[in-house]
Design a protein around this motif. Structure first.
Motif, PDB file in Angstrom:
ATOM      1  N   UNK A   5       0.242 -26.215  11.624  1.00  0.00           N
ATOM      2  CA  UNK A   5       0.716 -25.798  10.298  1.00  0.00           C
ATOM      3  C   UNK A   5       2.018 -25.014  10.422  1.00  0.00           C
ATOM      4  N   UNK A   6       2.069 -24.098  11.385  1.00  0.00           N
ATOM      5  CA  UNK A   6       3.279 -23.281  11.569  1.00  0.00           C
ATOM      6  C   UNK A   6       4.474 -24.156  11.947  1.00  0.00           C
ATOM      7  N   UNK A   7       4.271 -25.065  12.892  1.00  0.00           N
ATOM      8  CA  UNK A   7       5.360 -25.956  13.322  1.00  0.00           C
ATOM      9  C   UNK A   7       5.854 -26.811  12.160  1.00  0.00           C
ATOM     10  N   UNK A  49       0.142 -38.380   4.334  1.00  0.00           N
ATOM     11  CA  UNK A  49      -1.246 -38.802   4.491  1.00  0.00           C
ATOM     12  C   UNK A  49      -1.336 -40.205   5.088  1.00  0.00           C
ATOM     13  N   UNK A  50      -0.427 -41.085   4.678  1.00  0.00           N
ATOM     14  CA  UNK A  50      -0.402 -42.448   5.232  1.00  0.00           C
ATOM     15  C   UNK A  50      -0.189 -42.405   6.741  1.00  0.00           C
ATOM     16  N   UNK A  51       0.790 -41.606   7.174  1.00  0.00           N
ATOM     17  CA  UNK A  51       1.063 -41.513   8.611  1.00  0.00           C
ATOM     18  C   UNK A  51      -0.045 -40.775   9.353  1.00  0.00           C
ATOM     19  N   UNK A  52      -0.710 -39.846   8.671  1.00  0.00           N
ATOM     20  CA  UNK A  52      -1.838 -39.157   9.299  1.00  0.00           C
ATOM     21  C   UNK A  52      -2.992 -40.129   9.530  1.00  0.00           C
ATOM     22  N   UNK A  53      -3.236 -41.014   8.574  1.00  0.00           N
ATOM     23  CA  UNK A  53      -4.347 -41.957   8.663  1.00  0.00           C
ATOM     24  C   UNK A  53      -4.089 -43.069   9.673  1.00  0.00           C
ATOM     25  N   UNK A  54      -2.842 -43.564   9.687  1.00  0.00           N
ATOM     26  CA  UNK A  54      -2.542 -44.736  10.511  1.00  0.00           C
ATOM     27  C   UNK A  54      -1.773 -44.408  11.788  1.00  0.00           C
ATOM     28  N   UNK A  55      -1.271 -43.177  11.908  1.00  0.00           N
ATOM     29  CA  UNK A  55      -0.569 -42.784  13.127  1.00  0.00           C
ATOM     30  C   UNK A  55       0.630 -43.669  13.404  1.00  0.00           C
ATOM     31  N   UNK A  56       0.816 -44.007  14.684  1.00  0.00           N
ATOM     32  CA  UNK A  56       1.984 -44.813  15.060  1.00  0.00           C
ATOM     33  C   UNK A  56       1.763 -46.304  14.866  1.00  0.00           C
ATOM     34  N   UNK A  57       0.606 -46.675  14.263  1.00  0.00           N
ATOM     35  CA  UNK A  57       0.350 -48.095  13.977  1.00  0.00           C
ATOM     36  C   UNK A  57       1.412 -48.644  13.029  1.00  0.00           C
ATOM     37  N   UNK A 117       9.321 -34.334  10.107  1.00  0.00           N
ATOM     38  CA  UNK A 117       8.002 -34.120   9.508  1.00  0.00           C
ATOM     39  C   UNK A 117       7.091 -35.330   9.720  1.00  0.00           C
ATOM     40  N   UNK A 118       7.659 -36.536   9.699  1.00  0.00           N
ATOM     41  CA  UNK A 118       6.851 -37.729   9.967  1.00  0.00           C
ATOM     42  C   UNK A 118       6.345 -37.703  11.409  1.00  0.00           C
ATOM     43  N   UNK A 119       7.218 -37.331  12.334  1.00  0.00           N
ATOM     44  CA  UNK A 119       6.812 -37.251  13.744  1.00  0.00           C
ATOM     45  C   UNK A 119       5.693 -36.233  13.927  1.00  0.00           C
ATOM     46  N   UNK A 120       5.824 -35.078  13.285  1.00  0.00           N
ATOM     47  CA  UNK A 120       4.785 -34.056  13.399  1.00  0.00           C
ATOM     48  C   UNK A 120       3.470 -34.523  12.786  1.00  0.00           C
ATOM     49  N   UNK A 121       3.554 -35.295  11.692  1.00  0.00           N
ATOM     50  CA  UNK A 121       2.338 -35.824  11.075  1.00  0.00           C
ATOM     51  C   UNK A 121       1.616 -36.773  12.019  1.00  0.00           C
ATOM     52  N   UNK A 122       2.372 -37.635  12.704  1.00  0.00           N
ATOM     53  CA  UNK A 122       1.772 -38.568  13.663  1.00  0.00           C
ATOM     54  C   UNK A 122       1.161 -37.802  14.835  1.00  0.00           C
ATOM     55  N   UNK A 123       1.831 -36.754  15.284  1.00  0.00           N
ATOM     56  CA  UNK A 123       1.273 -35.936  16.361  1.00  0.00           C
ATOM     57  C   UNK A 123      -0.009 -35.244  15.911  1.00  0.00           C
ATOM     58  N   UNK A 124      -0.062 -34.821  14.643  1.00  0.00           N
ATOM     59  CA  UNK A 124      -1.269 -34.207  14.095  1.00  0.00           C
ATOM     60  C   UNK A 124      -2.419 -35.204  14.106  1.00  0.00           C
ATOM     61  N   UNK A 125      -2.119 -36.490  13.840  1.00  0.00           N
ATOM     62  CA  UNK A 125      -3.170 -37.503  13.835  1.00  0.00           C
ATOM     63  C   UNK A 125      -3.764 -37.688  15.225  1.00  0.00           C
ATOM     64  N   UNK A 135      -6.701 -31.193   5.758  1.00  0.00           N
ATOM     65  CA  UNK A 135      -6.690 -29.798   5.323  1.00  0.00           C
ATOM     66  C   UNK A 135      -5.367 -29.130   5.665  1.00  0.00           C
ATOM     67  N   UNK A 136      -4.833 -29.431   6.846  1.00  0.00           N
ATOM     68  CA  UNK A 136      -3.547 -28.867   7.260  1.00  0.00           C
ATOM     69  C   UNK A 136      -2.438 -29.298   6.312  1.00  0.00           C
ATOM     70  N   UNK A 137      -2.421 -30.580   5.941  1.00  0.00           N
ATOM     71  CA  UNK A 137      -1.397 -31.080   5.021  1.00  0.00           C
ATOM     72  C   UNK A 137      -1.505 -30.416   3.652  1.00  0.00           C
ATOM     73  N   UNK A 138      -2.731 -30.253   3.172  1.00  0.00           N
ATOM     74  CA  UNK A 138      -2.938 -29.589   1.875  1.00  0.00           C
ATOM     75  C   UNK A 138      -2.401 -28.156   1.923  1.00  0.00           C
ATOM     76  N   UNK A 139      -2.754 -27.433   2.988  1.00  0.00           N
ATOM     77  CA  UNK A 139      -2.300 -26.043   3.127  1.00  0.00           C
ATOM     78  C   UNK A 139      -0.783 -25.975   3.272  1.00  0.00           C
ATOM     79  N   UNK A 140      -0.202 -26.892   4.027  1.00  0.00           N
ATOM     80  CA  UNK A 140       1.254 -26.906   4.235  1.00  0.00           C
ATOM     81  C   UNK A 140       1.990 -27.101   2.921  1.00  0.00           C
ATOM     82  N   UNK A 141       1.560 -28.113   2.144  1.00  0.00           N
ATOM     83  CA  UNK A 141       2.240 -28.389   0.878  1.00  0.00           C
ATOM     84  C   UNK A 141       2.015 -27.259  -0.117  1.00  0.00           C
ATOM     85  N   UNK A 142       0.821 -26.643  -0.092  1.00  0.00           N
ATOM     86  CA  UNK A 142       0.541 -25.530  -0.995  1.00  0.00           C
ATOM     87  C   UNK A 142       1.383 -24.315  -0.641  1.00  0.00           C
TER      88      UNK A 142
END
Length: 204
Positions: A5-7, A49-57, A117-125, A135-142
């Motif tokens: 979240x911090x990153x 969320x799309x990149x979190x769900x599908x990652x680097x696919x 941010x896309x790269x970090x989302x894929x790393x989070x996945x 939950x991290x994405x929700x907190x980040x955007x909030x």
């Protein structure tokens, strides 16, 4: 999860976004700005969320691009942006021009959704389980939304023009400091991407 979240917040850079959106805040009413920025935040959230769900696919199957190549490119872009943050400050940003309906997407892309941010989302996945990532994405955007609105209200409550100017300069100083962290993240992405490509080549 806290480190992720911090990153992400460092990469999202609410201070830079606040300075960038100042002309928009000036042109829109409070209600219109809240609606536009909320819509931009939702657009960004669903893209992440799309990149979190599908990652680097998305890269490997759809675009047939090695994610490490995207990571290296994203690192170069981030380093370039960080250099602009540090050297030019808020002069690096331009005013948004467009209809109110298009404004949200113009804010979301590319100033909230970008290579970093896309790269970090894929790393989070890869590093977090799904519920932690969501939950991290929700907190980040909030946090980002509340930060922008909080800074807006804080500046609006300053009646003195001199105090407002001092506030803007402090925001710009934070933007420049944040640029060093963004630049370091960009370099790390390049180094990691190159290292992973070299290791993959050695295995072959």
């Amino acid at each position: 999860m806290i480190a992720a979240i911090f990153s992400f917040l460092v990469m999202l850079n609410p201070f830079a976004l606040f300075l960038y959106l100042k002309p928009v805040m000036h042109d829109l009413s409070d209600a219109d700005f809240r609606a536009v920025f909320l819509k931009a935040s939702l657009i960004s959230f669903f893209i992440f969320l799309v990149f979190l769900l599908f990652g680097d696919v998305v890269f490997e199957k759809v675009f047939r691009i090695n994610f490490e190549s995207f990571r290296i490119f994203g690192g170069i872009v981030l380093f370039s942006l960080a250099y602009i943050f540090i050297v030019q400050g808020k002069k690096a940003f331009i005013q948004i021009k467009g209809d109110l309906h298009d404004l949200a997407s113009e804010i979301a892309l590319p100033f909230m959704v970008g290579a970093g941010t896309i790269s970090l989302t894929i790393l989070m996945s890869e590093q977090l389980v799904l519920w932690q990532g969501v939950l991290s994405l929700v907190l980040i955007m909030l946090i980002n939304y509340l930060s922008i609105m909080g800074m807006k209200q804080m500046r609006r409550g300053m009646r003195s023009k001199r105090v407002q100017t001092a506030f803007d300069k402090n925001m710009e100083l934070l933007l420049r400091i944040n640029g060093f962290f963004v630049g370091a993240i960009g370099i790390d992405m390049v180094v990691t991407g190159i290292s992973n490509l070299v290791m993959a080549a050695q295995k072959v």
